[in-house]
Design a protein around this motif. Structure first.
Motif: not given
Length: 493
Positions: A8-11, A26-30, A36-37
């Motif tokens: 999940r994190l690497s993706g 973009d930062v908030e989405e990441a 969640l991960a």
């Protein structure tokens, strides 16, 4: 253990690294994906909240490094914060100037304390120490016998006497001083849950032996319960470090990412397998690198150094360069690889490995099968596998309990490996043994013109203005490339 979290994190971070600009959205989405991960990995909620907030503050705050793109910068921040919650730096055990160095192990029943005690004793032996184990877990009937069985496999003495666990621990300390043992490891009793009786007993043992280190043994597969357990033991004993067990399991791994942050004490050791040698010092930076799918080169090198003899490794490499690497050498290398541990864990430490390869089921029995096939060959066949025809393959398959197809597949893989490694070592067609024989058969002076120049006219082997590879002169070589100007993720960069 961290396979799902790693994926999940690497993706998520891989998508960020491809962006030239990073907007707050973009930062908030990441961050939402990262949150969640971590929650799905059963990391403590408070730890997740603090982690995400620190990453947001550093990412949106404009922390800039000239050599990194914005996406790479966020990846670096996540990596740094993972290292921080795992304990920042490894705990380096310092042995007492006046022996013995006393180590007390505490934890719940079933956390793996007894096995961890034996593994820690083996680790101390690898450091040149002479440990003594104390079986002070008198509650569980088979605990002391289990400790004795494990200790026999590593040739370590166990001290235990029935009755009072506190008196047993005190007797073990006296025995260590009398026998000149420089490390004393005390295995204490556990319970299914934290209770006053357990805490009182462990505290009394601690008062008697006055440990230099008190390690809390935590089952990595427990999850959120590990945090409450760690807080209770730390309040009673002032824990110095944590030993994580069953880190090779298939649970979600939340304990490993929660305990150190909550208790404020580093993870000292990790049990990464069932074998007595599957026990290593915990390095937060290396574990963070593994979780983010970036491999763990340093641990891989250390494992190899423990297994491979330098002279033997150099001799095998030389034979590979010379083209004399045989199937006997191949089997020797497979045996050494097996000593390094589980193949799945070794692959996970390699940088640049795709998620598909990292998550693939790798059967350790393949090494045993390959060994059986090679040992079913004659010495001549191992040296010159090209002589193996259909009848020989059938004989080898029958002797090794495999099929002719499996034998053919192994021979094909061996040939490809030898060619590939030969190419990596700089072996071109000019250095093949057959070419050397052809060169010896060539008449003296052949290939030269009467005036001593090369054939082909003009006295040059290649046209003016070109290199011998046929490329125009002046083109940049590999050494001329400005690697820092490229948006690449290289090991160690």
């Amino acid at each position: 253990m961290f396979d799902t979290l790693t994926e999940r994190l690497s993706g998520t971070l891989r998508g960020l690294r491809g962006r030239g600009r990073m907007r707050p959205a973009d930062v908030e989405e990441a961050l939402a994906e990262i949150r969640l991960a971590l929650l799905e990995a059963d990391v403590n909620v408070a730890v997740v909240r603090r982690f995400v907030e620190r990453v947001r503050e550093r990412s949106v705050g404009g922390e800039v490094t000239a050599s990194l793109t914005p996406g790479q910068q966020v990846t670096k921040i996540v990596n740094d914060e993972l290292i921080d919650i795992l304990g920042t730096s490894p705990l380096n055990v310092q042995f007492a100037s006046k022996p013995p160095t006393v180590v007390l192990l505490a934890g719940l029943q079933g956390s793996g304390k007894t096995t961890a005690a034996a593994k820690l004793a083996q680790w101390c032996k690898s450091q040149g120490r002479n440990p003594l184990l104390v079986g002070a877990d008198l509650q569980r009937p088979a605990a002391v016998e289990q400790l004795r069985t494990l200790a026999r496999s590593i040739d370590v003495e166990v001290w235990s006497e029935p009755g009072d666990p506190v008196a047993c621990a005190a007797g073990g300390l006296a025995r260590a001083r009398h026998a000149g043992r420089d490390v004393l490891i005390v295995d204490t009793a556990g319970r299914l849950a934290v209770d006053a009786e357990l805490m009182t007993e462990v505290a009394r043992i601690s008062d008697v032996v006055e440990p230099h280190y008190t390690f809390l043994v935590v089952d990595s597969m427990v999850g959120q319960d590990a945090v409450a357990t760690a807080e209770a033991f730390h309040a009673t004993l002032e824990v110095d470090g944590i030993i994580l067990t069953k880190l090779d399991g298939d649970a979600r791994g939340g304990a490993a990412l929660s305990v150190a942050e909550v208790v404020g004490r580093p993870v000292a050791f990790a049990s990464v397998g069932e074998k007595i040698d599957d026990f290593e010092q915990f390095h937060p930076d290396r574990m963070a690198s593994r979780i983010l799918g970036m491999g763990d080169v340093m641990t891989l090198i250390e494992k190899a150094e423990r297994v491979y003899e330098q002279e033997e490794a150099e001799a095998a490499a030389q034979r590979l360069v010379e083209g004399t690497f045989t199937l006997d050498d191949f089997v020797d290398q497979l045996r050494q690889l097996r000593k390094m541990g589980n193949l799945q864990s070794i692959v996970s430490m390699m940088p640049g490995v795709s998620d598909q390869v990292r998550n693939a089921e790798i059967d350790d029995d393949r090494i045993t099968t390959a060994e059986a096939i090679v040992l079913s060959m004659t010495p001549a066949e191992r040296v010159s596998p090209e002589i193996i025809d259909a009848s020989r393959r059938a004989r080898i398959a029958a002797g090794s309990g495999t099929s002719s197809a499996q034998v053919s597949n192994l021979l094909k893989q061996f040939t490809q490996m030898r060619k590939m490694m030969g190419g990596m070592m700089g072996l071109g067609s000019k250095r093949r043994p057959a070419s050397r024989k052809a060169a010896r058969k060539r008449p003296k002076g052949a290939g030269r013109a009467a005036g001593g120049s090369r054939t082909g006219g003009g006295g040059r082997a290649t046209p003016k203005g070109t290199s011998r590879t046929g490329k125009p002169a002046g083109k940049p070589s590999v050494a001329d490339i400005d690697w820092d100007a490229l948006d690449l993720k290289l090991p160690g960069r």
